[in-house]
Design a protein around this motif. Structure first.
Motif, PDB file in Angstrom:
ATOM      1  N   ARG A 180       0.852  -1.190   0.000  1.00  0.00           N
ATOM      2  CA  ARG A 180       0.000   0.000   0.000  1.00  0.00           C
ATOM      3  C   ARG A 180       0.890   1.243   0.000  1.00  0.00           C
ATOM      4  O   ARG A 180       1.554   1.544   0.980  1.00  0.00           O
ATOM      5  CB  ARG A 180      -0.917  -0.015   1.204  1.00  0.00           C
ATOM      6  N   ARG A 181       0.871   1.941  -1.108  1.00  0.00           N
ATOM      7  CA  ARG A 181       1.774   3.072  -1.286  1.00  0.00           C
ATOM      8  C   ARG A 181       1.558   4.139  -0.215  1.00  0.00           C
ATOM      9  O   ARG A 181       2.512   4.700   0.318  1.00  0.00           O
ATOM     10  CB  ARG A 181       1.586   3.686  -2.670  1.00  0.00           C
ATOM     11  N   ARG A 182       0.312   4.405   0.107  1.00  0.00           N
ATOM     12  CA  ARG A 182       0.017   5.455   1.082  1.00  0.00           C
ATOM     13  C   ARG A 182       0.622   5.116   2.446  1.00  0.00           C
ATOM     14  O   ARG A 182       1.187   5.978   3.124  1.00  0.00           O
ATOM     15  CB  ARG A 182      -1.490   5.640   1.194  1.00  0.00           C
ATOM     16  N   GLN A 183       0.511   3.850   2.825  1.00  0.00           N
ATOM     17  CA  GLN A 183       1.064   3.454   4.116  1.00  0.00           C
ATOM     18  C   GLN A 183       2.590   3.492   4.094  1.00  0.00           C
ATOM     19  O   GLN A 183       3.221   3.911   5.064  1.00  0.00           O
ATOM     20  CB  GLN A 183       0.585   2.046   4.497  1.00  0.00           C
TER      21      GLN A 183
END
Length: 491
Positions: A180-183
């Protein structure tokens, strides 16, 4: 296999400490433990994983105790190994408890798991440092002295708080969902923020110099432990100490812990007067370590000042179990080991700094500088810290560089220089920023001459002690537990 991996990861953590200084290994070692705990099916498995990690870490990190017990204490090798194994097993109970609680309580997303692990780690190391008089050696925060960016947090949160930050970063890296890029961006930003903040805190001068520079001579006698107590060599050791004082005049001259191997009232008549005359001739004061005895026959491991200022003394207040006193029900230990002067009495809990050399010098003796909160009792009055040690008990082992690393953390926490005079090493001057500005080679007789400044003012850690780190740990635990309703969702 999981328990073997935990054992090896714990053992590898020793390379994060001095003299190796592979600081990133502290993060890696804890990350391996955190990853194993993520898959632990329950508290029992978590305890065993934490115990295995701790046993590996302590066996690798304090193996030098074997030298003291067997070579110098006369304990048979199998019994010495057994005693150290049992001691390390006791110490491993603390990471075992951390593992059990982490496995039992971990739920929710990466941030909660990381906060839980950090809070548990901070509280676990603190308990290890205070229960049954405490043994905080190898607290993870010691690995983060300069050049680590997290060294900037030592004057704020102390060694336990910095250890909690290491645990947080390690657990966050493991718990994050890297798909998950955001995480990933959030985790990277948090880690970068911690490191940048630590580097920024390093630029703050929490304390300021006071008074004129002080010329010091820190003496390293290099008397072997197995010869020190030989009656036939007593006269030689008296002459060695007297000659080194006479040959190294300074405003403050320091001889190491128990540099004279007998009680002060058994010294030849006029010997201490001779040392005082040498100190006065150099226009200064001498601080030396020796055993003293009071009217009730209580024996103290003490530091005594002689010379230009009125004579003063400090008595060691945090004694070493099994080395300087026998805990209840352990008298049998001394039937197996031969340790001189092993029935000592604690000094008073609050003792004023020594007024010598125009400074207020807070003395701590050997093992006492492991207990950072106890050193705060002398502040803000003290302008310098002085540690006198006899690490000859541990030979040429990891104990010497590890102890110097501990002194570096104490200097950062208090914002004071730490002077060290030792029998065999590491005699050194540590500046308030944790840097070692001068050091003698180990296992050589010599004198370290330096100029130091006293410092005044208080760091945040000196004001709060461990309360800030413990408060943050409590908040992290409360937050992680209170937010358990969000389990199953990623952070």
């Amino acid at each position: 296999m999981r328990f073997l991996i935990a054992l090896l990861a714990g053992s590898a953590s020793v390379f994060a400490y001095a003299p190796f200084g592979a600081m990133p290994l502290a993060f890696f070692s804890l990350a391996v433990l955190a990853a194993l705990l993520t898959c632990a099916p329950g508290a029992r498995s978590g305890f065993l994983l934490g115990f295995a990690w701790g046993f590996g870490a302590f066996v690798a990190g304090v193996s030098w105790l074997f030298v003291a017990l067997h070579r110098y204490g006369g304990m048979p090798a199998p019994l010495a190994a057994l005693a150290i194994g049992l001691f390390c097993a006791y110490l491993a109970l603390f990471p075992g408890l951390i593992g059990a609680l982490q496995a039992r309580l971990q739920q929710g997303g990466a941030w909660r798991r990381a906060a839980l692990f950090a809070g548990l780690w901070t509280l676990g190391e603190y308990l290890r440092g205070v229960l049954f008089t405490g043994f905080p050696w190898l607290a993870v925060g010691y690995t983060q002295v300069p050049p680590s960016p997290l060294a900037g947090f030592l004057p704020v949160l102390g060694v336990y708080g910095v250890g909690g930050l290491v645990a947080f970063v390690a657990a966050l890296a493991v718990a994050a969902d890297w798909r998950r890029r955001r995480q990933v961006v959030g985790v990277a930003a948090m880690v970068a923020l911690l490191f940048v903040a630590g580097a920024g805190l390093r630029q703050i001068a929490w304390t300021q110099p006071v008074g004129e520079p002080l010329k010091v001579a820190l003496l390293q006698t290099n008397i072997e432990q197995d010869l020190k107590w030989a009656p036939a060599r007593l006269q030689d050791w008296l002459q060695v100490n007297a000659r080194m004082v006479a040959d190294n005049p300074a405003q403050l001259v320091v001889l190491p812990e128990t540099t004279l191997p007998l009680l002060s009232d058994m010294l030849p008549r006029g010997y201490l007067d001779l040392l005082a005359d040498y100190a006065r001739a150099g226009g200064g004061d001498l601080v030396l370590g020796l055993f003293t005895r009071d009217a009730d026959d209580n024996i103290y491991n003490a530091a005594v000042s002689l010379g230009s200022a009125p004579s003063q003394h400090y008595a060691k207040r945090h004694l070493v179990p099994f080395g300087e006193y026998s805990p209840p029900l352990f008298g049998w230990f001394y039937q197996l080991a031969d340790i001189p002067m092993s029935d000592q009495t604690r000094g008073a809990p609050h003792q004023p700094p020594l007024a010598v050399g125009g400074q207020k010098v807070a003395v701590n003796i050997c093992y006492e500088d492991l207990f950072g909160a106890e050193l705060l009792d002398s502040l803000p009055e003290a302008t310098l810290l002085l540690n006198i040690s006899n690490l000859a008990w541990y030979g040429d082992s990891l104990a010497l560089p590890q102890h110097l690393q501990i002194a570096r953390a104490r200097a950062l926490e208090t914002g004071r220089p730490m002077l060290r005079s030792t029998n065999t090493g590491m005699t050194a001057v540590v500046q308030p920023d944790g840097e070692v500005s001068a050091r003698l080679p180990a296992f050589e007789s010599g004198a370290l001459h330096a100029e130091v400044r006293g410092y005044q003012g208080l760091t945040p850690y000196a004001r709060w002690g461990d309360a800030a780190a413990l408060g943050l740990a409590a908040l992290a635990l409360l937050g992680a537990v209170w937010l358990r309703s969000g389990r199953g969702r990623a952070a």
